[in-house]
Design an enzyme around this catalytic site. Sequence first.
Site, PDB file in Angstrom:
ATOM      1  N   GLN A   9       0.845  -1.205   0.000  1.00  0.00           N
ATOM      2  CA  GLN A   9       0.000   0.000   0.000  1.00  0.00           C
ATOM      3  C   GLN A   9       0.872   1.245   0.000  1.00  0.00           C
ATOM      4  OE1 GLN A   9      -3.104  -0.585   2.803  1.00  0.00           O
ATOM      5  NE2 GLN A   9      -3.955   1.450   2.612  1.00  0.00           N
ATOM      6  N   SER A  87       4.409  -6.314   2.958  1.00  0.00           N
ATOM      7  CA  SER A  87       3.075  -6.244   3.561  1.00  0.00           C
ATOM      8  C   SER A  87       2.027  -6.816   2.597  1.00  0.00           C
ATOM      9  CB  SER A  87       2.769  -4.801   3.975  1.00  0.00           C
ATOM     10  OG  SER A  87       1.577  -4.730   4.709  1.00  0.00           O
ATOM     11  N   LEU A  88       1.128  -5.974   2.097  1.00  0.00           N
ATOM     12  CA  LEU A  88       0.139  -6.397   1.103  1.00  0.00           C
ATOM     13  C   LEU A  88       0.804  -7.143  -0.065  1.00  0.00           C
ATOM     14  CD1 LEU A  88      -2.532  -6.106  -0.661  1.00  0.00           C
ATOM     15  CD2 LEU A  88      -1.577  -3.907  -1.358  1.00  0.00           C
ATOM     16  N   ARG A 112      -8.999  -8.553   3.520  1.00  0.00           N
ATOM     17  CA  ARG A 112      -7.957  -7.959   4.373  1.00  0.00           C
ATOM     18  C   ARG A 112      -8.161  -6.442   4.471  1.00  0.00           C
ATOM     19  NH1 ARG A 112      -2.534  -5.706   3.578  1.00  0.00           N
ATOM     20  NH2 ARG A 112      -1.016  -6.581   5.039  1.00  0.00           N
ATOM     21  N   HIS A 194       0.355  -3.577  11.217  1.00  0.00           N
ATOM     22  CA  HIS A 194       1.457  -4.402  11.739  1.00  0.00           C
ATOM     23  C   HIS A 194       1.770  -4.105  13.215  1.00  0.00           C
ATOM     24  CE1 HIS A 194       2.044  -6.072   7.791  1.00  0.00           C
ATOM     25  NE2 HIS A 194       2.005  -4.854   7.305  1.00  0.00           N
ATOM     26  N   GLN A 243       0.960 -12.145  10.007  1.00  0.00           N
ATOM     27  CA  GLN A 243       1.527 -10.938   9.380  1.00  0.00           C
ATOM     28  C   GLN A 243       0.861  -9.620   9.782  1.00  0.00           C
ATOM     29  OE1 GLN A 243       0.524  -9.056   5.976  1.00  0.00           O
ATOM     30  NE2 GLN A 243       2.289  -9.627   4.730  1.00  0.00           N
TER      31      GLN A 243
END
Length: 290
Positions: A9, A87-88, A112, A194, A243
Site C-alpha cells: 500500500q 506487507s500487502l 484484508r 502491523h 503478518q
Amino acid sequence: MKAYVFPGQGAQFTGMGKELYENSALAKDLFEKANEILGFRITDIMFEGTAEELKETKVTQPAVFLHSVILAKTLENFKPEMVAGHSLGEFSALVANGTLSFEDGLRLVSKRALAMQKACEIKPSTMAAVLGLADEVVEQVCASIDGIVVAANYNCPGQLVISGEFSAVEKACEAMKEAGAKRALMLPVGGAFHSPMMEPAREELAAAIEETTFSTPICPVYQNVTASAVSDANEIKKNLIIQLTAPVRWTQSVQQMIKDGATSFTEVGPGKVLAGLIGKIDREAETANA
C-alpha cells in the site's frame, strides 16, 4: 538467482494499469474478472479516479495487488526463483509463485482491506517514520513508552516505521528525536498496521485464510514475519495470518535473499519504492522495474 519483489500500500498512482488493460488481451480479461469478483468496477477508479478515491483502503489494496499480479502474468519469461512482497505485496508474491490462485488472492486481499479498515475505526491509531536510528534503539524507545507502540516496518537500515496508539506514537516520536533520530514524523495513515491494534482484523482474516486452498509454490517466498525462505503451504498460511499484527522484516528478508543467492531483484507493480530500499540495504544489489 532471479528474485521478484512486490510493493504494498502506498505505491498506487492515478492511471495505474490502464496501459496494461489496453495493450494485453490477457490483462483485460483479468481486470474484468476482478471487477466481477469485487462487485464494483475497480478499473474505473484505477484508470480514471482521483488520488483521493484511490487512497481508500478497500480500493488501494486490491488495486496495488491487481497491478502487480496482472503485470507479472503478462511478463515474458517470468520464471521467479524466489519472491517476496512488502506487507500487502506478500499476497501478490503468493499468486506469482503459484501458492494462491488469482481469484483467491484477490478475495483475500479485499477481505484484508475491509477488515483492516474496521480495525482502524475501533480506536484512534497511527504510524510514524523514524529516520537515522539503529533498529535496536528504535525497539528500546518503543519498549520504554506507556501504551502500545512497536516497530512495524524494517524498511532499510536507518529507516523504520513505528505503529500503535495515537498518543503512544506521538510520545515515541519525541523520544526518538531525543535519542538522536534525524526525523520522526507522523504518517498520514488511517491506522496502526502491523501492530497489536490489528488483532480484530487478524482474527477476521484468519478465518478467510483457513478456508482458502494454498498450493505448493514453484519457488520459495521470503515472508515478512520470518524473513526466511518458506515453501511449505501450511507454514505460508500460518505466517500470513500472523503478518497483520507482526512487523514487516523487509531489511532482513532482502539480506537473506542475497545470502541465499539472489543476483538480481525485479520490482513488479506500481512505483519504485522497493528497488530504492533494496539499493539502500545492499549497494551492490542489481535492481530493475518490470
